[in-house]
Write a protein that holds these residues in place. Structure first.
Motif, PDB file in Angstrom:
ATOM      1  N   VAL A 258       8.608 -11.208  -6.183  1.00  0.00           N
ATOM      2  CA  VAL A 258       7.770 -10.149  -5.615  1.00  0.00           C
ATOM      3  C   VAL A 258       7.711 -10.289  -4.093  1.00  0.00           C
ATOM      4  N   VAL A 259       7.889  -9.159  -3.407  1.00  0.00           N
ATOM      5  CA  VAL A 259       7.759  -9.102  -1.955  1.00  0.00           C
ATOM      6  C   VAL A 259       6.702  -8.062  -1.615  1.00  0.00           C
ATOM      7  N   TYR A 260       5.744  -8.479  -0.799  1.00  0.00           N
ATOM      8  CA  TYR A 260       4.675  -7.600  -0.327  1.00  0.00           C
ATOM      9  C   TYR A 260       5.125  -6.977   0.992  1.00  0.00           C
ATOM     10  N   LEU A 261       5.248  -5.650   1.003  1.00  0.00           N
ATOM     11  CA  LEU A 261       5.543  -4.927   2.228  1.00  0.00           C
ATOM     12  C   LEU A 261       4.216  -4.563   2.871  1.00  0.00           C
ATOM     13  N   SER A 262       3.987  -5.064   4.075  1.00  0.00           N
ATOM     14  CA  SER A 262       2.692  -4.858   4.736  1.00  0.00           C
ATOM     15  C   SER A 262       2.837  -3.936   5.942  1.00  0.00           C
ATOM     16  N   MET A 263       1.716  -3.357   6.336  1.00  0.00           N
ATOM     17  CA  MET A 263       1.633  -2.568   7.570  1.00  0.00           C
ATOM     18  C   MET A 263       0.183  -2.532   8.013  1.00  0.00           C
ATOM     19  N   ASP A 264      -0.011  -2.325   9.325  1.00  0.00           N
ATOM     20  CA  ASP A 264      -1.381  -2.234   9.819  1.00  0.00           C
ATOM     21  C   ASP A 264      -1.877  -0.796   9.717  1.00  0.00           C
ATOM     22  N   VAL A 265      -3.146  -0.595   9.997  1.00  0.00           N
ATOM     23  CA  VAL A 265      -3.764   0.718   9.796  1.00  0.00           C
ATOM     24  C   VAL A 265      -3.151   1.781  10.701  1.00  0.00           C
TER      25      VAL A 265
ATOM     26  N   GLN B 177     -10.724   5.141   4.422  1.00  0.00           N
ATOM     27  CA  GLN B 177     -10.401   4.844   3.031  1.00  0.00           C
ATOM     28  C   GLN B 177      -9.224   3.879   2.922  1.00  0.00           C
ATOM     29  N   TRP B 178      -8.229   4.024   3.809  1.00  0.00           N
ATOM     30  CA  TRP B 178      -7.100   3.100   3.781  1.00  0.00           C
ATOM     31  C   TRP B 178      -7.569   1.686   4.096  1.00  0.00           C
TER      32      TRP B 178
ATOM     33  N   PRO C 170       0.811  -1.219   0.000  1.00  0.00           N
ATOM     34  CA  PRO C 170       0.000   0.000   0.000  1.00  0.00           C
ATOM     35  C   PRO C 170       0.841   1.264   0.000  1.00  0.00           C
ATOM     36  N   MET C 171       0.196   2.366  -0.353  1.00  0.00           N
ATOM     37  CA  MET C 171       0.858   3.672  -0.312  1.00  0.00           C
ATOM     38  C   MET C 171       1.339   3.938   1.102  1.00  0.00           C
TER      39      MET C 171
END
Length: 183
Positions: free
Chosen positions: A98-105, A128-129, A11-12
């Motif tokens: 491909v690597v998914y960089l994740s983060m919580d809200v 919206q996020w 995500p952004m």
């Protein structure tokens, strides 16, 4: 091997650009960001593309930028947060590192905040996020060989975790299971 050494999705605000530049340095290779490619092709910033021509036009530019970068770039590549929405793009990512960089809200709110320069978060960014992530999370995990959580980590720590996540493939141990979580 042709194509990128690493492709970062997520995500952004997750830090794809920062981490991508660090990874490129660690790997002694080039860095490319498809959002920058879209801006160069359009001759204007992404918020203006959204405002002037709409999201559909932006997504067409983004799709072409991803296709071109995957074909030409052999270093570290970062994709825009919504690039995985496109079926063609997801198909092009098959077999890529491909690597998914994740983060919580909560982390997203700290990083993105009320930044109205991000057109998809202009009103009520927290809600919206969450909605964007509900629509996209499964697509990020679908295209990724590994997931690296960025919450509470420095960009350097995330870059090293990305390298660790991809290391089994580099040794020839075969691909990690899709969506493999790296802590």
């Amino acid at each position: 091997m042709s194509g990128p050494l690493v492709v970062l999705v997520g995500p952004m605000g997750v830090g794809k650009s920062t981490v991508g530049e660090l990874l490129a340095g660690l790997l002694s290779t080039g860095y490319r960001d498809t959002d920058a490619d879209v801006v160069a092709a359009a001759g204007k910033p992404i918020p203006e593309i959204f405002f002037d021509e709409g999201e559909e036009h932006f997504r067409a530019l983004e799709r072409q930028a991803v296709r071109t970068a995957l074909a030409e770039h052999t270093g570290v590549l970062s994709l825009g947060g919504g690039a995985v929405l496109d079926d063609t793009t997801r198909a092009l990512l098959a077999g890529q590192p491909v690597v998914y960089l994740s983060m919580d809200v909560e982390e997203a709110v700290k990083r993105v905040g009320l930044n109205t320069a991000r057109p998809l978060l202009a009103v009520n960014p927290r809600r919206q996020w969450r909605e964007l992530m509900e629509a996209r999370r499964h697509l990020y995990t679908e295209v990724a060989r590994a997931t690296v959580a960025t919450d509470g980590r420095t960009p350097d720590e995330v870059a090293r975790a990305v390298l660790d996540a991809l290391e089994p493939q580099e040794r020839g141990d075969g691909p990690a299971a899709p969506g493999q979580e790296t802590t």
